[in-house]
Design an enzyme around this catalytic site. Structure first.
Site, PDB file in Angstrom:
ATOM      1  N   GLU A  22       0.840  -1.211   0.000  1.00 27.72           N
ATOM      2  CA  GLU A  22       0.000   0.000   0.000  1.00 27.72           C
ATOM      3  C   GLU A  22       0.870   1.253   0.000  1.00 27.72           C
ATOM      4  O   GLU A  22       0.596   2.220   0.710  1.00 27.72           O
ATOM      5  CB  GLU A  22      -0.999  -0.039   1.165  1.00 27.72           C
ATOM      6  CG  GLU A  22      -1.973  -1.196   0.985  1.00 27.72           C
ATOM      7  CD  GLU A  22      -3.041  -1.302   2.044  1.00 27.72           C
ATOM      8  OE1 GLU A  22      -3.368  -0.289   2.662  1.00 27.72           O
ATOM      9  OE2 GLU A  22      -3.543  -2.422   2.240  1.00 27.72           O
TER      10      GLU A  22
HETATM   11  C1  LIG Z   1       2.336  -9.882   0.787  1.00 25.68           C
HETATM   12  C2  LIG Z   1       1.995  -8.898  -0.295  1.00 25.68           C
HETATM   13  C3  LIG Z   1       0.682  -8.546  -0.497  1.00 25.68           C
HETATM   14  C4  LIG Z   1       0.344  -7.668  -1.543  1.00 25.68           C
HETATM   15  N1  LIG Z   1      -0.980  -7.414  -1.805  1.00 25.68           N
HETATM   16  C5  LIG Z   1      -1.306  -6.702  -2.922  1.00 25.68           C
HETATM   17  C6  LIG Z   1      -2.671  -6.572  -3.333  1.00 25.68           C
HETATM   18  O1  LIG Z   1      -3.584  -7.076  -2.684  1.00 25.68           O
HETATM   19  N2  LIG Z   1      -2.937  -5.891  -4.477  1.00 25.68           N
HETATM   20  C7  LIG Z   1      -1.956  -5.311  -5.218  1.00 25.68           C
HETATM   21  O2  LIG Z   1      -2.278  -4.701  -6.242  1.00 25.68           O
HETATM   22  N3  LIG Z   1      -0.656  -5.400  -4.846  1.00 25.68           N
HETATM   23  C8  LIG Z   1      -0.311  -6.098  -3.734  1.00 25.68           C
HETATM   24  N4  LIG Z   1       1.009  -6.229  -3.365  1.00 25.68           N
HETATM   25  C9  LIG Z   1       2.019  -5.515  -4.110  1.00 25.68           C
HETATM   26  C10 LIG Z   1       2.658  -4.381  -3.322  1.00 25.68           C
HETATM   27  O3  LIG Z   1       1.762  -3.322  -3.194  1.00 25.68           O
HETATM   28  C11 LIG Z   1       3.945  -4.011  -4.056  1.00 25.68           C
HETATM   29  O4  LIG Z   1       4.911  -4.958  -3.655  1.00 25.68           O
HETATM   30  C12 LIG Z   1       4.402  -2.612  -3.785  1.00 25.68           C
HETATM   31  O5  LIG Z   1       3.571  -1.718  -4.473  1.00 25.68           O
HETATM   32  C13 LIG Z   1       5.827  -2.383  -4.249  1.00 25.68           C
HETATM   33  O6  LIG Z   1       6.016  -2.806  -5.565  1.00 25.68           O
HETATM   34  P1  LIG Z   1       7.251  -3.752  -5.931  1.00 25.68           P
HETATM   35  O7  LIG Z   1       7.358  -4.807  -4.914  1.00 25.68           O
HETATM   36  O8  LIG Z   1       7.114  -4.133  -7.346  1.00 25.68           O
HETATM   37  O9  LIG Z   1       8.501  -2.821  -5.735  1.00 25.68           O
HETATM   38  P2  LIG Z   1       9.135  -1.801  -6.793  1.00 25.68           P
HETATM   39  O10 LIG Z   1       8.135  -0.805  -7.223  1.00 25.68           O
HETATM   40  O11 LIG Z   1       9.871  -2.557  -7.832  1.00 25.68           O
HETATM   41  O12 LIG Z   1      10.175  -1.067  -5.854  1.00 25.68           O
HETATM   42  C14 LIG Z   1      11.396  -1.676  -5.427  1.00 25.68           C
HETATM   43  C15 LIG Z   1      12.106  -0.717  -4.489  1.00 25.68           C
HETATM   44  O13 LIG Z   1      12.372   0.521  -5.178  1.00 25.68           O
HETATM   45  C16 LIG Z   1      11.774   1.605  -4.503  1.00 25.68           C
HETATM   46  N5  LIG Z   1      11.264   2.553  -5.486  1.00 25.68           N
HETATM   47  C17 LIG Z   1      10.462   2.316  -6.557  1.00 25.68           C
HETATM   48  N6  LIG Z   1      10.224   3.444  -7.218  1.00 25.68           N
HETATM   49  C18 LIG Z   1      10.883   4.437  -6.579  1.00 25.68           C
HETATM   50  C19 LIG Z   1      11.038   5.826  -6.784  1.00 25.68           C
HETATM   51  N7  LIG Z   1      10.451   6.482  -7.793  1.00 25.68           N
HETATM   52  N8  LIG Z   1      11.780   6.509  -5.913  1.00 25.68           N
HETATM   53  C20 LIG Z   1      12.373   5.902  -4.856  1.00 25.68           C
HETATM   54  N9  LIG Z   1      12.267   4.589  -4.606  1.00 25.68           N
HETATM   55  C21 LIG Z   1      11.541   3.857  -5.460  1.00 25.68           C
HETATM   56  C22 LIG Z   1      10.651   0.993  -3.676  1.00 25.68           C
HETATM   57  O14 LIG Z   1      10.311   1.780  -2.567  1.00 25.68           O
HETATM   58  C23 LIG Z   1      11.285  -0.330  -3.267  1.00 25.68           C
HETATM   59  O15 LIG Z   1      12.129  -0.134  -2.174  1.00 25.68           O
HETATM   60  C24 LIG Z   1       1.363  -7.101  -2.343  1.00 25.68           C
HETATM   61  C25 LIG Z   1       2.699  -7.447  -2.106  1.00 25.68           C
HETATM   62  C26 LIG Z   1       3.018  -8.351  -1.121  1.00 25.68           C
HETATM   63  C27 LIG Z   1       4.460  -8.734  -0.934  1.00 25.68           C
END
Ligand SMILES: Cc1cc2nc3c(=O)[nH]c(=O)nc-3n(C[C@H](O)[C@H](O)[C@H](O)COP(=O)(O)OP(=O)(O)OC[C@H]3O[C@@H](n4cnc5c(N)ncnc54)[C@H](O)[C@@H]3O)c2cc1C
Length: 649
Positions: free
Chosen positions: A427
């Site tokens: 979130e």
């Molecule tokens: C257990 C679990 C439940 C989840 N449930 C849902 C759900 O119900 N529905 C849903 O849609 N999603 C869900 N998610 C997805 C979750 O919301 C995402 O994991 C989250 O949005 C982060 O995306 P990502 O993991 O792809 O990280 P990425 O976006 O790839 O980011 C990787 C890292 O880079 C950083 N980063 C990325 N962009 C920037 C920027 N511009 N500036 C600085 N730092 C940055 C991030 O903070 C992070 O540290 C879930 C994930 C998990 C693990």
């Protein structure tokens, strides 16, 4: 992996996120005012107390829920088996727990946000996996966007079903799209007769996605031309998961909250009736962001539940465990942890209640408050779990079943530690929350003078912007230096009066600091995430101090035994002031430039020698998917970190 993968350039992502920001509000935000150097105590004090009738309603439900959790929910087995048993889900459905936030007229319990939070905190204190089942369904799952954006027909059709236990989820994230949802690849195109939409794509990590009957799915719909420019569109759909072409591809397994039902789902020509579009075509990203605005109020509540559990376990253990001739709680290093755990749990509770109280009353701009509550509470809960682990030491690291086999009290610190980790990642990661808050903090300045620094604005826009800047800034800037030192609001205990004056002074310093940074760094400020993050962290502590002081003075805190709330508020404020001082010092004295330089060289693999002497966990792949041969270089990606799409969730 999605075949429809598209990459937006950072400007496009930013534009879409910008267009989806909510901008109209009836009441101002206390936090937004802080960033402008305006301390508005009347927005936080008296504390938004829960209405006694509402509280009594919550108490009755919590008593039933608490008894159910104690008698029927075994969190150790749930964690070990990685399943929430059917009879537990049935019991929760029967008591209405899957319809807590659904209004009564649609068959739900119609609980207020505060009572809902209390229920989530209670469940999370016992079994975080079970709490996630409930919150994925109704904090962000189908009931929430339908309540906010659904038509009356949609409410009548879906809400009673959802309240009766048709489980739902929220599908935004994709394999290639996490923090930057505007770049999503899932598509929806209208059928020839226009009566349906045809969905194709994949969604990753969809919580409840493997069991849900209904999902809210965000998908890209055909672009539109607005004022001569192509505008990418994202639309939200309510999808029935028994539709042909919907596939549950794989279950994802995690470090903590192991019993959630979460996985990769796929849409292959899934037909969705046109009447299942939520909020109108092209409003999907806005719906996602606004759903998350209130949805993310649940995480602070869950964090409070976990923090309370950690506090109780740590207090008991620190009192009974004797080392070096004294209970470990008497040794100063442990005592400091106990103090921090207690005062910060109180602060988390105050901030969570404050933001949720605003949401319950409606009309107020809660974006910043909710984002701050999420950021502050998820990081603080993690720190508290870490402190509890340190206090329990070897026993903190040991699993409950193993402790019980030896006849020891099976305190669940190992499980809580794993479960608490997720909250800074979902979130909105902490990094994205800081960007989101920074974007909102800069908004008044962008409105007044943004055109001056925007290379795309016309001369006419620039001159209009110059006029409004010249009218506003001289008086505003002077007020940041020469503001009156007013007395603390009535009812604030004398012990906390100095902290109130500090918040007032620090908010002016915060506004000045942000303004100076804008002038010094210019448009590149958007990319100076560490610098912006310091201002955000100051804002978080100032808001938490204000909510905590107000709660101790007037809220429920005031009714609790003795002077405890005032003592804890005082301790929290002392800790926060120390952090704020460090953050302000860090604005000028920091390692940001050196960090950027070293990070660039890390990405260029210039320190490869530092990684020698290990068994490589996962050999890198070449472009065609085969492992890179030793000595061969992996194809270098773009080393530049993603630009700050501060509007992304
Ligand atoms: C257990 C679990 C439940 C989840 N449930 C849902 C759900 O119900 N529905 C849903 O849609 N999603 C869900 N998610 C997805 C979750 O919301 C995402 O994991 C989250 O949005 C982060 O995306 P990502 O993991 O792809 O990280 P990425 O976006 O790839 O980011 C990787 C890292 O880079 C950083 N980063 C990325 N962009 C920037 C920027 N511009 N500036 C600085 N730092 C940055 C991030 O903070 C992070 O540290 C879930 C994930 C998990 C693990």
């Amino acid at each position: 992996m999605s075949e429809n993968r598209t990459h937006l350039d950072p400007d496009e992502s930013r534009e879409m996120a910008e267009a989806s920001r909510q901008t109209e509000w009836a009441a101002p935000s206390f936090a937004a005012e802080l960033f402008m150097g305006r301390f508005r105590p009347e927005l936080v004090h008296p504390f938004p107390e829960q209405d006694p009738a509402d509280r009594a309603e919550g108490d009755a439900f919590l008593a039933e829920l608490g008894a159910f959790l104690r008698e029927r929910v075994d969190p150790v087995a749930i964690d070990r088996d990685e399943e929430v048993p059917d009879d537990v889900l049935r019991g929760l459905i029967d008591m209405g727990a899957f319809g807590m936030k659904i209004p009564r007229e649609y068959g739900g319990l119609g609980l207020s946000q505060l009572n809902y939070n209390r229920a989530v905190a209670l469940v999370a204190s016992h079994c975080a996996s079970t709490a996630v089942w409930l919150s994925a369904h109704q904090s962000i799952g189908v009931p929430q966007p339908i309540r906010l954006f659904g038509t009356e027909e949609q409410k009548k059709k879906f809400l009673p079903r959802l309240a009766r236990g048709a489980i739902s989820g929220f599908a935004l994230t994709e394999p290639e799209v996490g923090s930057d949802p505007a770049a999503m690849a899932t598509t929806a195109v209208p059928s020839e007769d226009g009566r349906e939409w045809i969905l194709n794509g994949e969604k990753l990590w969809c919580t409840n996605g493997l069991v849900a009957e209904l999902l809210v799915v965000m998908a890209r719909t055909p672009s539109k031309v607005v004022r001569g420019r192509e505008r990418k569109q994202v639309t939200a759909f309510i999808v029935e998961t028994d539709s042909p072409g919907f596939e549950r591809v794989d279950r994802c397994l995690f470090l903590g909250i192991r019993a959630i039902s979460n996985g990769l789902i796929r849409f292959r020509d899934v037909r969705v009736p046109a009447e299942n579009v939520l909020g109108g075509e092209g409003r999907g990203l806005k719906i996602a962001l606004e759903t998350l605005n209130t949805g993310r109020l649940t995480l602070p509540a869950a964090g409070v539940g976990m923090a309370r559990q950690c506090l109780q376990i740590s207090r008991r253990w620190a009192g009974e465990r004797v080392q070096w001739g004294a209970p470990i709680g008497k040794h100063e290093a442990v005592a400091a942890k106990l103090a921090r755990m207690a005062s910060h749990t109180f602060a988390m509770q105050a901030l969570s209640d404050y933001a949720s109280g605003l949401a319950s009353r409606g009309g107020a701009d809660i974006r910043l408050e909710a984002a701050f509550a999420k950021l502050f509470s998820s990081e603080t809960a993690l720190r508290i779990a870490e402190d509890a682990m340190q206090i329990r030491a070897g026993r903190g690291y040991e699993r409950e079943e193993s402790l019980a086999r030896r006849g020891e009290t099976p305190y669940p610190i190992e499980r809580i530690y794993r479960d608490a980790r997720i909250n800074t990642l979902v979130e909105g990661t902490s990094e994205i929350m800081r960007l989101f808050i920074a974007r909102e903090a800069l908004d008044p300045h962008l409105k007044k003078a943004g055109a001056l620094v925007n290379p795309r604005s016309s001369w006419k826009e620039k001159s209009r912007s110059l006029g409004s800047a010249l009218r506003f800034y001289p008086g505003w800037y002077a007020s940041l230096w020469f503001g009156l030192q007013e007395a603390a609001p009535a009812g604030v205990p004398s012990e906390l009066g100095g902290h109130v004056r500090f918040v007032r002074r620090a908010s002016r310093r915060l506004a000045r600091g942000l303004f100076h940074a804008m002038i010094r760094v210019g448009p590149a400020l958007e990319r100076r995430q560490k610098l912006l993050g310091r201002f955000v962290d100051v804002g978080a502590d100032l808001l938490a101090m204000s909510a905590t002081i107000s709660n101790a003075a007037t809220g429920r805190g005031g009714g609790i035994a003795g002077n405890g709330p005032v003592e804890l508020a005082d301790h929290f404020c002392r800790c926060a002031r120390q952090r704020i001082g460090d953050a302000f010092r860090g604005v000028r004295h920091n390692t940001d430039r050196a960090d950027r330089a070293v990070a660039r060289r890390v990405l260029e693999d210039r320190y490869g020698w530092l990684e020698e002497g290990i068994v490589v966990a996962c050999p890198e792949e070449t472009g065609d998917g085969s492992p890179v041969a030793e000595g061969e270089e992996a194809a270098a990606g773009d080393p530049v970190a993603g630009a700050g799409t501060a509007g992304a969730p």
